[in-house]
Every structure is written in C-alpha cells, then in structure tokens.
Design a protein around this motif. Structure first.
Motif, PDB file in Angstrom:
ATOM      1  N   GLN A  69       0.810  -1.374   0.069  1.00 34.31           N
ATOM      2  CA  GLN A  69       0.338  -0.127   0.028  1.00 34.31           C
ATOM      3  C   GLN A  69       0.651   1.234   0.101  1.00 34.31           C
ATOM      4  N   THR A  70       0.251   2.658  -0.264  1.00 35.79           N
ATOM      5  CA  THR A  70       0.597   3.633  -0.428  1.00 35.79           C
ATOM      6  C   THR A  70       1.787   4.122   0.936  1.00 35.79           C
ATOM      7  N   ASN A  71       0.862   3.734   1.845  1.00 34.83           N
ATOM      8  CA  ASN A  71       1.476   3.827   3.295  1.00 34.83           C
ATOM      9  C   ASN A  71       2.324   2.929   3.860  1.00 34.83           C
ATOM     10  N   GLY A  72       2.467   2.307   2.954  1.00 34.53           N
ATOM     11  CA  GLY A  72       3.783   1.020   3.124  1.00 34.53           C
ATOM     12  C   GLY A  72       3.640  -0.484   3.974  1.00 34.53           C
ATOM     13  N   VAL A  73       2.145  -0.173   4.399  1.00 34.59           N
ATOM     14  CA  VAL A  73       2.105  -1.554   4.625  1.00 34.59           C
ATOM     15  C   VAL A  73       1.099  -2.473   3.964  1.00 34.59           C
ATOM     16  N   PRO A  74       1.869  -4.100   3.617  1.00 37.61           N
ATOM     17  CA  PRO A  74       1.663  -4.901   2.762  1.00 37.61           C
ATOM     18  C   PRO A  74       0.654  -5.747   3.319  1.00 37.61           C
TER      19      PRO A  74
END
Length: 342
Positions: A69-74
């Motif tokens: 995700q664009t927040n870095g969380v997969p």
C-alpha cells in the motif's frame, strides 16, 4: 532428453512462450518477452504488486497478490485473469474472517502462496503474531476466506503446502528463523493430520557455502510439483555482496514419499537478476518465485516470480528440460540426503 511426467491435471490454457532462438545462457528457464506482467501502481492505494501466487480456477485463473500500500503496509489482494498474464484486481484487500464468520484481519500480510488440496484452496503468507510468523486461510469459492490457526511459532517465513497428502498427512515446507533477518536460512518439512496441529519437523536442506548464489539463506518458493522423478521444487537462494543481497531462483527434486530427502539439487541458479525490472526497484536484485502453472499433458511450466520487490515477472520451462538440467548439475550433501532428524 528424458521423458519426465508431471502428475496432476491438464491445463490446456497454460500461459506459454517458446524459448527465444538467441538464448545463450545454457539454462533451462527463459523469461517472457513482455515482462513485467504487473507494473507499478496497479490500483488505487497500492504502489507495487510482487511476490504473489496464481492458480487455475474454473476456466480461467485466480491469484492472491502482495499489494504494498501507499502507506507502506503490505496486504493481500485478489486478482482475476483469463490468460494468467493480464490481471484485474479487486479494489479492496481480501476480507478475512474467523471461524465464526466475523471480520479478522491480520496486522499485515505478505508473500502469499496458494495451493489446492483436494476440494479446498489454502493460502499461506507471512504475518505478525507477536513476531514474524505464518498465517493461513482457506476458501472453496474465493468469496469467503476463513483464517486458520497459525501452524508455527514465530519466527518463520516462506511456508509452502504440498498439493496432496503424503502418507495420509498434510505436508508443508517453511523456513524457521529468529528475530534478525532470517540468519538460520534452512528449509524444514512439517506434517499435520488435520491442518491444525503440526509436528514431526524434519530438516530438508540448508544454505550452501560452496554455491555462492545461495550461501546466505534459502527458502521455499512455488508449491512443489509432483513428477515421475519426485517433487520438483523451485526455491530462492540468497547471496551477500558489497552492494547488498541478491535473490536467485534455484531448483531441487525431493523424494516422492519422504520429501525431507533431497534426491537432486542444482549447483547453479536457474534464474538470477539480469533484466532492468529485476535489478532496479524498491529492493534491487531480486527474483523470488511464488507460484507455477503447469500442464501435465505437455509438460509446460510457467513460473511466476517477484522482481525487485516492485513487479511480477513470468518465466517458462518444460519439466523435461528443467529436471534433466537439475540432475546433470546436481550436488547434494549428507545434510540433503538424510531423513532430516537428529
């Protein structure tokens, strides 16, 4: 060339591209000329899809995809395709539930595998369970995804289920580690009578110092393919360089009845980062296998791999070519060929 048989169903529409005439590597695996098949920003809110698994389903294909995700969380997203090359993705991540049907989402989820055993599809991934561990879920319709008990304690990664029971037991490969970045680096086999309790852990194979391309750690990749020579396993091997880690794809053949025993293990890699989409990305120099689609009638095998933690690549081989190459270039040790218990 020998006549090795894939034991399994026919997949008439397996994706395929013939070996290019100018392939001079001498290796039995070649890339799809239109790679990468999934690029950056594949859907809103997801920057990259990679390290994902696909499977034939009905008359088409379905897959579970690591979406960064664009927040870095997969998280894991569901994808659909008619040809296993061009993919459409659900806009929302997979809505996991518990056994009561209540929402039960993991804190994060990445590097999924997808394997059909009998009439059920099982998904495995890496998640947080007070430390990196293996998450599992099951589905029969790709509409309801029910999470299961974690099979192993932290720390563990790279779980891969065998596509059928062996000796009446479910079998799964994994790569135990510790709270560091997987310094143990060896593959183990575990079994279960019910997909709930896992035990009888056996060492399968470890990193090899003499094979520089896999001298840091190894880990399971695609689900093992049953063949007349044994279980064909595509796995990843990692080496360290002055510029960081490099992930390559290797191959081994495990004993059909006792898969903790390695019959053949290729001394060379089958695919290593060479193209721009493998060498350049969020994590450079990565080829990371997670799935195959294979046809028992023709022996064709399509290999899906994550590239540079940014893209999905596709490569091809045949069961004859890859098994012959692994056998011709095999180097096994006592740790490989023993039953794996001490």
């Amino acid at each position: 060339m020998s006549n090795v048989k894939i034991i399994g169903p026919k997949v008439a529409n397996v994706p395929w591209q013939d070996r290019p005439a100018d392939n001079q590597t001498g290796l039995p695996v070649w890339r799809y000329s239109e790679n990468p098949i999934i690029g950056r920003n594949p859907l809103k809110g997801v920057a990259r899809i990679f390290n994902s698994a696909v499977i034939p389903y009905e008359d088409a294909f379905i897959g579970v995809f690591r979406g960064e995700q664009t927040n870095g969380v997969p998280y894991i997203y569901l994808g659909h395709s008619q040809d296993a090359i061009h993919w459409e993705f659900d806009k929302e991540k997979i809505p996991f539930v518990n056994e009561k049907g209540e929402p039960f989402m993991p804190v994060y989820a990445y590097d999924p595998r997808l394997v059909k055993v009998e009439d059920t599809y099982y998904m495995m991934w890496c998640q947080d369970c007070y430390g990196a561990s293996i998450g599992m879920a099951k589905t029969q319709d790709f509409k309801t995804f029910t999470r299961m008990e974690s099979p192993f304690l932290p720390f563990n990664r790279n779980a891969v289920l065998f596509p059928r029971k062996i000796g009446g037991k479910y079998m799964m490969l994994s790569r135990p580690s510790d709270s560091g970045h997987t310094p143990f680096g060896d593959v183990y086999l575990s079994e279960s009578p019910d997909m709930l309790y896992w035990g009888r852990h056996r060492h399968v194979m470890g990193k090899k110092g003499e094979h520089w391309w896999e001298n840091v750690k190894i880990g399971g990749g695609a689900a093992p393919i049953e063949t007349s020579e044994g279980w064909l396993l595509f796995y990843h091997g990692v080496t360290g360089t002055c510029n960081g880690l490099v992930y390559s794809i290797g191959g081994a053949i495990l004993d059909i009845d006792n898969p903790s025993v390695v019959k053949y293990r290729c001394a060379t890699f089958l695919l290593t980062p060479e193209e721009w989409y493998e060498e350049r990305g969020f994590v450079p120099n990565v080829t990371f296998p997670c799935a195959t689609i294979h046809d028992a009638e023709t022996g064709k095998i399509a290999i899906y791999y994550g590239a540079a933690d940014s893209y999905v690549g596709l490569a091809f081989t045949t069961v004859d070519e890859v098994v012959d190459y692994i056998k011709a270039n095999s180097e096994v040790t006592g740790n490989d060929t023993e039953i794996g218990i001490r």
